[in-house]
Design a protein around this motif. Structure first.
Motif, short mmCIF file in Angstrom:
data_model
loop_
_atom_site.label_atom_id
_atom_site.label_comp_id
_atom_site.label_asym_id
_atom_site.label_seq_id
_atom_site.Cartn_x
_atom_site.Cartn_y
_atom_site.Cartn_z
N ASN A 57 -7.66 3.37 -2.18
CA ASN A 57 -6.81 4.35 -2.85
C ASN A 57 -6.55 3.99 -4.31
O ASN A 57 -6.71 2.84 -4.72
CB ASN A 57 -5.45 4.44 -2.15
N VAL A 58 -6.10 4.96 -5.04
CA VAL A 58 -5.58 4.73 -6.39
C VAL A 58 -4.06 4.81 -6.31
O VAL A 58 -3.53 5.67 -5.61
CB VAL A 58 -6.14 5.78 -7.37
N ARG A 76 -8.63 1.18 -8.78
CA ARG A 76 -8.69 1.45 -7.35
C ARG A 76 -8.31 0.18 -6.58
O ARG A 76 -8.72 -0.92 -6.91
CB ARG A 76 -10.10 1.91 -6.97
N CYS A 77 -7.48 0.35 -5.55
CA CYS A 77 -7.06 -0.76 -4.70
C CYS A 77 -8.23 -1.14 -3.78
O CYS A 77 -9.09 -0.30 -3.49
CB CYS A 77 -5.86 -0.31 -3.87
N HIS A 97 0.81 -1.22 0.00
CA HIS A 97 0.00 0.00 0.00
C HIS A 97 0.85 1.27 0.00
O HIS A 97 0.43 2.31 0.50
CB HIS A 97 -1.04 -0.07 1.13
N MET A 98 2.03 1.14 -0.59
CA MET A 98 2.86 2.30 -0.92
C MET A 98 2.31 2.88 -2.24
O MET A 98 2.18 2.16 -3.23
CB MET A 98 4.29 1.79 -1.09
N THR A 99 1.96 4.16 -2.23
CA THR A 99 1.47 4.81 -3.45
C THR A 99 2.65 5.07 -4.38
O THR A 99 3.62 5.70 -3.98
CB THR A 99 0.80 6.15 -3.10
N ALA A 123 -1.99 -2.50 -6.28
CA ALA A 123 -3.09 -2.33 -7.24
C ALA A 123 -2.60 -2.37 -8.68
O ALA A 123 -3.35 -2.72 -9.58
CB ALA A 123 -3.83 -1.02 -6.96
N VAL A 124 -1.33 -2.00 -8.90
CA VAL A 124 -0.82 -2.00 -10.28
C VAL A 124 0.14 -3.15 -10.57
O VAL A 124 0.38 -3.46 -11.74
CB VAL A 124 -0.13 -0.65 -10.64
N ALA A 125 0.70 -3.79 -9.54
CA ALA A 125 1.79 -4.74 -9.81
C ALA A 125 1.59 -6.14 -9.22
O ALA A 125 2.45 -7.00 -9.41
CB ALA A 125 3.11 -4.16 -9.28
N SER A 126 0.49 -6.40 -8.54
CA SER A 126 0.28 -7.74 -7.99
C SER A 126 -0.04 -8.73 -9.10
O SER A 126 -0.36 -8.33 -10.24
CB SER A 126 -0.88 -7.71 -6.98
N GLY A 127 -0.01 -10.00 -8.78
CA GLY A 127 -0.44 -11.02 -9.73
C GLY A 127 -1.89 -10.80 -10.15
O GLY A 127 -2.25 -10.97 -11.32
N THR A 128 -2.71 -10.37 -9.21
CA THR A 128 -4.12 -10.08 -9.51
C THR A 128 -4.22 -8.98 -10.57
O THR A 128 -5.01 -9.09 -11.52
CB THR A 128 -4.85 -9.62 -8.22
N ALA A 129 -3.42 -7.93 -10.40
CA ALA A 129 -3.45 -6.82 -11.35
C ALA A 129 -3.00 -7.29 -12.74
O ALA A 129 -3.59 -6.90 -13.76
CB ALA A 129 -2.55 -5.68 -10.85
N LEU A 130 -1.98 -8.14 -12.77
CA LEU A 130 -1.49 -8.66 -14.05
C LEU A 130 -2.56 -9.51 -14.74
O LEU A 130 -2.82 -9.35 -15.94
CB LEU A 130 -0.20 -9.47 -13.81
#
Lengths: 345, 345
Positions: B178-179, B173-174, B164-166, B184-191
């Motif tokens: 937050n955005v 949105r995480c 949760h480091m921006t 939110a941008v780099a997890s396996g889920t996001a990929l």
């Protein structure tokens, strides 16, 4: 006269020297403009001259060592100033070796942000905290971290390069080459730049009147915001939001008991605090929301007393100091830790 | 049979138990699906049953204590699981009290990311480093930090909430609201989500064939990229860039000697590494550019052996362990540190 340390805070603009007591009290201070373009020998000559002056004016002083701080990158263990961008002609200067040979005293070196963090932790706004993040917001953004009772060095003493933490994809390019550095969007320089963009010379705005129609600085923004000027208020609000985003990251990453904000912009802390707090409450996870954010207490002497404490500190119940004691023993500065009583006020 | 610890790794999906030797070797393992919706009593009942099973099957085992890890937030000193989002009905559960009363043994508790960091540091990819950052990239992003030879806890053990480091102002949105969170941008889920968006069921793409025309997961992306699939390669490149931005922040903030990447996405580490490295070299300040980024070595046993080491660790030359020894003495688990010889391989 009680036991003292000679302390030096070497900045790109000003070189400060002091005699500091175990309590953190500054007994005497001297300063002069740093010969920043003249190379390391000239500047070390300035340090030696200032030291001689302080010692001559206080012949009774029982000086047990020298604590110095300088801009990073810097290796505190090896005692080497690696190559600060604000000092021309400095490249791997063995500062501890040079000063200890010159004065025959134990010498310690720390980077300026860590020394200021240490000063605020031991004598200022961070007293008693086991973990603390110190953030200095002025021309740039720097910081120092106290982690579980120790100053957090990391590899080569390079931890806590807070200003170059990426927090966004927008804004002006940082001098480091990236877009989105904390420093590039939230430093005093960034605030002044925004204010300069929003106004124009001769537009009659309060900001331009305060700056005599020159570039507007962060100081002018704070001054104008205090009078209720709408543009300045809006700039302060945006600044507080960026600071809040960066501070939220610091909470999540370091989980300090307190964040201490210093630097020039701390003069506007009272104006910034509500916006910083609102941003943190909107963004931080619940468990971090109640961590206090407080202004620094020591102003421009934080680095000096922090550097002095590298030599003099004996500790207090509740504050760990294993690292410092270890190093004191190793470096033979044991005289500083001979008494079991702290003089700290 | 040598001295052993009982270790438990309590996850939202799986509960794992093991008997672990001082060397970090796992002598026996058991696991079952966590009764995640049934509340803390039911799950602690599962732990007790698994422990009994392990002890019954190894009657000669000389078990000197229990090391457990669980999802945060969690207070390692107080021994309390505060309220993990993946476990229903857990609220301030005094795990150490409960287990030590049940078994009459010293018990230690750590959050799962810190335990895995400890495992990799003591027995895996971080061996010998004074400072290390462990990052686990799977459904979310978590982490643990070894700071100057200590696991870095911070206030209430809440440091290193890396996910949760921006790091940006863009993206989905995480779940935290937050955005721009790293997670939110780099997890396996996001990929997986990006891959699902770039393709459609029945489009004949390799990604959709691998997923049987369902949602595409990070695992499918890695698998397709290995065969040279262009879309998957492009997704891996973008993923590596986000990881590189986040890792650059971790270098600047913690200055570790090594970053260890674990979690499901570490299976694609070889594909991601060039892009991660290129991003770091483009963004990090010079002094941080040569820090190695390496894949984790212990897979899903990192948490178990890390938790066991809270009980068994004796240390090695070069690795500090003051904190652990202090706590061992305090908690009466001194038996674990009685011998001066480490069995570590």
């Amino acid at each position: 006269m009680s036991t003292l340390a000679l302390a030096f805070d070497l900045g790109g603009t000003e070189l400060r020297g002091a005699l500091v007591e175990r309590s953190g009290d500054v007994v005497a201070r001297v300063s002069e403009a740093t010969l920043a373009g003249a190379g390391s020998e000239a500047v070390i000559g300035q340090i030696i001259t200032l030291a001689d002056k302080l010692l001559k004016e206080h012949p009774q002083a029982r000086v047990v060592g020298i604590g110095a701080c300088a801009p990073g990158p810097l290796d505190p263990k090896a005692g080497i100033v690696i190559g600060p961008p604000t000092l021309a002609g400095w490249h791997n200067v063995p500062m501890i070796d040079i000063l200890s040979r010159q004065f025959g005293l134990p010498v310690r070196l720390e980077n300026d942000a860590n020394a200021a963090a240490l000063g605020e932790w031991r004598f200022g706004a961070g007293r008693g905290a086991a973990s603390m993040v110190f953030v200095t917001v002025s021309t740039g953004i720097g910081g120092g971290v106290i982690a579980d009772g120790h100053i957090y060095h990391g590899r080569r003493g390079l931890a806590a390069e807070i200003g170059h933490m990426t927090i966004t994809g927008e804004g002006d390019r940082c001098f480091c080459g990236n877009v989105g550095c904390f420093e590039a969007v939230a430093s005093g320089t960034a605030l002044g730049r925004q204010a300069t963009r929003l106004t124009a010379p001769g537009d009659g705005s309060l900001l331009r009147r305060l700056s005599n129609n020159g570039d507007v600085s962060a100081r002018h923004v704070v001054e104008a915001a205090r009078t209720g000027d709408a543009t300045a208020r809006q700039l302060v609000e945006a600044e507080a939001k960026w600071l809040g985003i960066g501070f939220t990251n610091l909470l999540h990453l370091y989980s300090p008991e307190v964040i201490v904000m210093g630097g020039g912009l701390a003069n506007g802390f009272d104006l910034l605090a509500p916006g910083i707090r609102a941003t943190i409450e909107g963004r931080a996870m619940q468990a971090y929301c109640d961590v206090p954010i407080v202004p620094a207490e020591l102003g421009d002497r934080a680095g000096l007393v922090g550097a002095a404490s590298l030599i003099l500190w004996e500790g207090e119940p509740g504050t760990a100091l294993a690292m410092v004691q270890d190093e004191e023993t190793k470096n033979g500065a044991g005289g500083a830790s001979g008494s079991s009583q702290s003089d700290r006020a």
